[in-house]
Design an enzyme around this catalytic site. Structure first.
Site, PDB file in Angstrom:
ATOM      1  N   CYS A 105       0.803  -1.228   0.000  1.00 65.71           N
ATOM      2  CA  CYS A 105       0.000   0.000   0.000  1.00 65.71           C
ATOM      3  C   CYS A 105       0.835   1.278   0.000  1.00 65.71           C
ATOM      4  CB  CYS A 105      -0.944  -0.004   1.193  1.00 65.71           C
ATOM      5  SG  CYS A 105      -1.990  -1.468   1.253  1.00 65.71           S
ATOM      6  N   HIS A 398      -9.198   2.836  -2.132  1.00 62.87           N
ATOM      7  CA  HIS A 398      -7.779   2.496  -2.002  1.00 62.87           C
ATOM      8  C   HIS A 398      -7.303   1.569  -3.115  1.00 62.87           C
ATOM      9  CE1 HIS A 398      -3.960   1.413  -0.407  1.00 62.87           C
ATOM     10  NE2 HIS A 398      -4.336   0.330   0.246  1.00 62.87           N
ATOM     11  N   CYS A 428       0.470   2.722   6.358  1.00 63.33           N
ATOM     12  CA  CYS A 428       0.866   1.359   6.692  1.00 63.33           C
ATOM     13  C   CYS A 428       0.862   0.555   5.396  1.00 63.33           C
ATOM     14  CB  CYS A 428      -0.111   0.744   7.692  1.00 63.33           C
ATOM     15  SG  CYS A 428      -1.814   0.655   7.063  1.00 63.33           S
TER      16      CYS A 428
END
Length: 442
Positions: A105, A398, A428
């Site tokens: 990510c 996302h 994160c």
């Protein structure tokens, strides 16, 4: 430089001539929920859309682009080097260097950092960084048994041999295998980790739902007030029968009471993490144009802002795996020569409300700072008036590799609207990874 930081760790990001690294411009596709507007658009095409829009927006001569560093998390076997495919598919010079990276990510924070380092080293003048992911067009695999059988079939010569091999397969063997959602090393999923963090750090269901409601409310207001439109292109995905110019996950009529109606998604009996207080699977792409401050002036560009510092962290994957921001942020602040209180804006990736609120707690925890960071005290308590002021990933969605670039663009533009200042982006990532980047706008 703030008196509360370690000046020995200050690392200015400049070229050998002392020029800062500028983000000249950035743009992204709209972010679309899985299986909606981009249901048939693969990540490589989402990346092409974003990069081509960036080139059009800046009117840059394609021959001036030295390098493209792009990323994608859910890999496409037929196009493993997404960066090079973007070069070949957007009209750039055929000799433009391109390579792909993945950091889960935090991928487009990494692509940005790589371009920054190349400019600092003098190996390139101008680069494009970014990322794209599709959760709709997925690489569906086959079982190990079926894969080995298909390989053996290719080597057989008779029908009898082929039938003999096929008889060894069961229905389970021929079932499609979707991409893994759990950590390879532990078998623990992101959602399970979010549940663990909620329980370990005392994050209640009510607090998680409130953060999710806040995220949607602020994002909806940002769109309504016209703050996001200029950083989002209008996309006409194949088969070109419809267009999309907005993020379609945002709840423009978010009602806090409605969040309580959802059942826990991972721990059905005792859990608090739901689909509503987590970021959804999303399709999208984003891209940034970077160069030295001097080169930007030579070409007549007014930079959005500058990359002041960045840092990456890695922690254990068995417990608190999504606590990366609490580890990476202190390092990024030290490298920037600032403290948390010097920041005008703080934008933290909202993978889950539980993960976000756990990190917010650890920023202010002296115990955490001493035991896990080896620091005398915490970096400080976050002023929530500065935090995710335009909403976050829970609302926007996302697309794994695109989120970092989305945050950079959004933060720089908001800093500019506020007359300048310093901003923190932090995220994160799977594998116990974390990223933090300090941005500067004059």
């Amino acid at each position: 430089m703030s008196n509360s930081v370690n000046s020995s760790k200050y690392q200015p990001l400049t070229t050998r001539q002392g020029d800062r690294i500028a983000v000249v411009s950035g743009i992204r596709t709209p972010f679309a929920k899985q299986s909606t507007a981009f249901s048939t658009t693969p990540a490589v095409d989402l990346g092409k859309l974003a990069v081509k829009a960036l080139m059009d927006k800046t009117d840059i001569d394609p021959k001036l682009i030295d390098q493209v560093v792009f990323g994608q998390v859910v890999q496409m076997p037929e196009a493993p080097n997404i960066a090079r495919e973007i070069v070949l598919g957007t009209g750039m010079n055929i000799g433009t260097d391109a390579y792909s990276v993945t950091r889960a990510c935090a991928t487009s924070f990494q692509t940005t950092a790589n371009v920054v380092e190349s400019i600092m080293a003098g190996t390139i003048d101008i680069g494009i960084a970014g990322g794209a992911d599709s959760s709709s067009v997925l690489p569906i695999g086959v079982s190990k048994k079926l894969a080995s059988t298909l390989l053996a079939l290719s080597k057989t010569k008779t029908v009898y041999q082929k039938l003999s091999l096929l008889r060894t397969l069961s229905l389970k063997d021929i079932a499609p295998v979707p991409p893994a959602v759990a950590e390879y090393s532990t078998g623990i999923s992101m959602g399970q980790t979010a549940e663990q963090m909620a329980k370990s750090h005392g994050i209640t269901r009510e607090e998680q739902d409130a953060l999710a409601h806040r995220s949607h409310t602020l994002a909806a207001k940002a769109w309504k007030d016209g703050l996001i439109q200029d950083e989002v292109m209008t996309a006409f995905p194949e088969p070109y029968t419809a267009w999309l110019d907005h993020d379609n996950n945002i709840r423009h009529d978010s009602d806090l009471a409605s969040y309580a109606k959802l059942r826990p998604a991972f721990d059905h009996k005792y859990g608090s993490v739901t689909a509503a207080n987590s970021t959804p699977l999303t399709d999208g792409g984003a891209a940034l144009l970077l160069m030295s401050e001097k080169r930007a002036k030579e070409l007549g560009y007014e930079p959005l802002g500058y990359i002041r510092s960045f840092a990456f962290s890695a922690i254990d994957v068995h417990h608190d795996m999504l606590m990366g921001p609490s580890y990476a942020t202190p390092m990024a602040l030290d490298k920037a020569g600032i403290s948390l209180s010097d920041l005008t804006l703080i934008d933290m990736h909202e993978a889950f409300a539980a993960q976000t609120l756990s990190n917010v707690k650890m920023f202010a925890s002296n115990k955490f700072a001493k035991e896990y960071l080896g620091r005398d005290k915490a970096i400080g308590e976050i002023d929530m008036e500065k935090f995710n002021v335009l909403g976050g990933s829970i609302a926007y969605g996302h697309p794994f590799a695109a989120t970092g670039a989305r945050m950079i663009i959004q933060t720089l533009r908001e800093l500019k609207r506020r007359g300048g200042g310093l901003g923190l982006n932090t995220a994160c990532a799977a594998g116990g990874l974390g990223a933090a980047m300090v941005l500067e706008v004059e």
